[in-house]
Design a protein around this motif. Structure first.
Motif, short mmCIF file in Angstrom:
data_model
loop_
_atom_site.label_atom_id
_atom_site.label_comp_id
_atom_site.label_asym_id
_atom_site.label_seq_id
_atom_site.Cartn_x
_atom_site.Cartn_y
_atom_site.Cartn_z
N VAL A 10 29.48 75.41 -13.70
CA VAL A 10 30.65 74.80 -13.97
C VAL A 10 30.54 73.36 -13.95
O VAL A 10 30.08 72.96 -12.94
CB VAL A 10 32.03 75.33 -13.26
CG1 VAL A 10 33.21 74.43 -13.49
CG2 VAL A 10 32.34 76.73 -13.50
N PRO A 11 30.97 72.61 -14.99
CA PRO A 11 30.83 71.23 -15.05
C PRO A 11 31.46 70.59 -13.86
O PRO A 11 32.27 71.04 -13.54
CB PRO A 11 31.29 70.55 -16.41
CG PRO A 11 31.15 71.98 -17.24
CD PRO A 11 31.45 73.10 -16.35
N LEU A 12 31.14 69.39 -13.45
CA LEU A 12 31.80 68.68 -12.33
C LEU A 12 33.02 68.26 -12.64
O LEU A 12 34.01 68.28 -11.65
CB LEU A 12 30.79 67.39 -11.99
CG LEU A 12 31.25 66.57 -10.90
CD1 LEU A 12 31.57 67.26 -9.88
CD2 LEU A 12 30.53 65.18 -10.98
N HIS A 13 33.29 67.99 -13.90
CA HIS A 13 34.71 67.52 -14.21
C HIS A 13 35.75 68.52 -14.05
O HIS A 13 37.00 68.56 -13.86
CB HIS A 13 35.03 66.63 -15.40
CG HIS A 13 34.73 67.75 -16.63
ND1 HIS A 13 33.56 68.19 -17.20
CD2 HIS A 13 35.57 68.49 -17.45
CE1 HIS A 13 33.62 68.87 -18.15
NE2 HIS A 13 34.88 69.04 -18.43
N ARG A 14 35.19 69.62 -14.34
CA ARG A 14 36.08 71.06 -14.25
C ARG A 14 36.44 71.10 -12.82
O ARG A 14 37.45 71.75 -12.26
CB ARG A 14 35.54 72.10 -14.88
CG ARG A 14 35.65 71.94 -16.46
CD ARG A 14 35.11 73.23 -17.24
NE ARG A 14 35.81 74.59 -16.97
CZ ARG A 14 36.86 74.75 -17.82
NH1 ARG A 14 37.40 74.07 -18.66
NH2 ARG A 14 37.62 75.91 -17.74
N ARG A 15 35.29 71.08 -11.83
CA ARG A 15 35.44 71.41 -10.51
C ARG A 15 36.32 70.27 -9.95
O ARG A 15 37.30 70.55 -9.03
CB ARG A 15 34.17 71.16 -9.81
CG ARG A 15 33.19 72.33 -10.20
CD ARG A 15 32.00 72.13 -9.40
NE ARG A 15 31.06 73.25 -9.76
CZ ARG A 15 30.99 74.70 -9.27
NH1 ARG A 15 31.89 74.98 -8.74
NH2 ARG A 15 29.90 75.65 -9.75
N LEU A 16 36.45 69.12 -10.33
CA LEU A 16 37.36 68.13 -9.91
C LEU A 16 38.63 68.46 -10.31
O LEU A 16 39.56 68.07 -9.65
CB LEU A 16 36.89 66.83 -10.40
CG LEU A 16 35.50 66.01 -9.77
CD1 LEU A 16 35.17 65.01 -10.56
CD2 LEU A 16 35.63 65.96 -8.21
N GLN A 17 38.91 68.92 -11.67
CA GLN A 17 40.29 69.31 -12.09
C GLN A 17 40.75 70.49 -11.18
O GLN A 17 42.08 70.30 -10.77
CB GLN A 17 40.12 69.62 -13.34
CG GLN A 17 39.97 68.84 -14.49
CD GLN A 17 39.41 69.16 -15.86
OE1 GLN A 17 39.68 70.65 -16.10
NE2 GLN A 17 39.01 68.49 -16.76
N THR A 18 39.76 71.39 -10.70
CA THR A 18 40.51 72.47 -9.94
C THR A 18 40.65 71.79 -8.48
O THR A 18 41.78 72.31 -7.95
CB THR A 18 39.23 73.56 -9.79
OG1 THR A 18 38.78 74.01 -11.12
CG2 THR A 18 39.75 74.43 -8.78
N ALA A 19 40.10 71.05 -7.90
CA ALA A 19 40.20 70.50 -6.67
C ALA A 19 41.44 69.61 -6.64
O ALA A 19 42.25 69.80 -5.76
CB ALA A 19 39.03 69.58 -6.19
N SER A 20 41.65 68.81 -7.80
CA SER A 20 43.02 68.26 -7.88
C SER A 20 44.20 69.24 -7.85
O SER A 20 45.16 68.81 -7.06
CB SER A 20 42.90 67.30 -8.84
OG SER A 20 43.20 68.01 -10.13
#
Length: 335
Positions: A10-20
């Motif tokens: 999973v791309p980093l930006h999607r992981r950051l979205q999930t974390a937010s």
């Protein structure tokens, strides 16, 4: 049940979205109890002075939530909210200008489970509210219960949240010069129990308090419909008349908060959990309904404006539903 795990690439930006979104869900469901426990825990440690000093601060600051709160624009503009916006994604759509010389009451529909659209659009700058409606400051109403939690009350005030009691809601509307928009999830906590995917039940037929408030202050009414708000969570079947619904409504009448049994996906898997689904939410802000100041409206005047508001909300839904995947034969159901 077979668990569907998220792929490792999973791309980093999607992981950051999930974390937010994870931090937002935790803030909504668990941060208040955590803050209360921390407050009392510190009293029995060498850091007891923190809780004592906070108590003194709380005493002098007690009325701040009822006086417009304490928004911190820097926190509203943090990048974490843009990641949350892009997770679903969430979009704010403007259909008419709102004169910043006026005050407004924005009726937000439907409540959904966790009012993700209302928070992202009106408590953060991620979807461009200040640019779409220049000169307006938004205040989202929240149950007064949450403003009694130490530390947590200060956190939610930073986002422009204020208590949903009558006096707190009146404060921004009583300011001369306009420029204030009070956002009310009209259906409130009870409407969350109807937040099932594919349903369009709006708890509004008997909700006239916000109409009366608008008339008393001459605040223009603005219907707002958030397409996709009910789609981000599944909810255990609780149709009206079932035992589960009776228990939920009973608990809601006692505690003031509803307890929908909702679920969606997890952090590293897609099969179960409390993280909402990635489904688009589009919040459409309708045209304002002009309201003349009338401090003592008659029942007939109140009913007439209430009916006009319902008609305008229905028209807004009908005009835009085709753009957001709603069937032509689907209409709003006023409860």
């Amino acid at each position: 049940m077979k668990i569907q795990f998220a792929p490792s690439e999973v791309p980093l930006h999607r992981r950051l979205q999930t974390a937010s979104v994870l931090q937002w869900v935790y803030s909504f469901l668990g941060l208040a109890p955590t803050c209360i426990c921390l407050f009392f825990y510190l009293l029995f440690t060498r850091f007891w002075l923190i809780s004592v000093l906070y108590s003194v601060w709380w005493f002098f600051d007690y009325d701040t939530p009822a006086r417009g709160g304490r928004r911190v624009p820097y926190l509203c503009g943090l990048k974490v909210w843009k990641y949350m916006r892009d997770y679903f994604p969430i979009k704010l759509v403007k259909t008419a200008d709102l004169d910043p010389r006026q005050n407004y009451i924005l009726g937000f529909h439907p409540h959904g489970v966790l009012v993700a659209g209302a928070f992202t659009n009106f408590c953060t700058y991620a979807t461009g509210f200040p640019q779409l409606f220049p000169g307006l400051t938004s205040y989202l109403l929240m149950l007064p219960l949450w403003f009694r939690a130490p530390f947590f009350r200060d956190y939610i005030m930073c986002a422009g949240l204020i208590p949903s009691d009558k006096e707190s809601a009146k404060y921004p509307l009583s300011k001369r010069g306009g420029g204030n928009a009070v956002v009310i999830a009209v259906g409130g906590a009870p409407e969350a129990l109807d937040a099932h995917p594919g349903t369009y039940n709006v708890l509004l037929a008997k909700k006239k308090g916000f109409i009366k408030m608008a008339m008393e202050h001459g605040a223009h009414l603005v219907p707002v419909f958030s397409f996709g708000e009910n789609e981000v969570y599944d909810q255990v079947g609780n149709q009206r008349g079932t035992m589960l619904r009776w228990i939920q409504e009973r608990l809601q009448s006692i505690m003031g908060i509803s307890l929908p049994l909702f679920h969606a996906r997890g952090i590293f898997q897609y099969s179960f959990g409390l993280i909402p689904y990635r489904r688009p939410i589009t919040t459409v802000v309708g045209k304002p309904i002009r309201v003349e100041r009338n401090e003592k409206p008659t029942a007939e005047q109140l009913d007439a404006l209430h009916q006009l508001y319902m008609d305008e909300l229905s028209n807004l839904f009908e005009e835009h539903k085709g753009n957001y995947g709603v069937d032509e034969d689907t209409h709003l159901n006023f409860v």
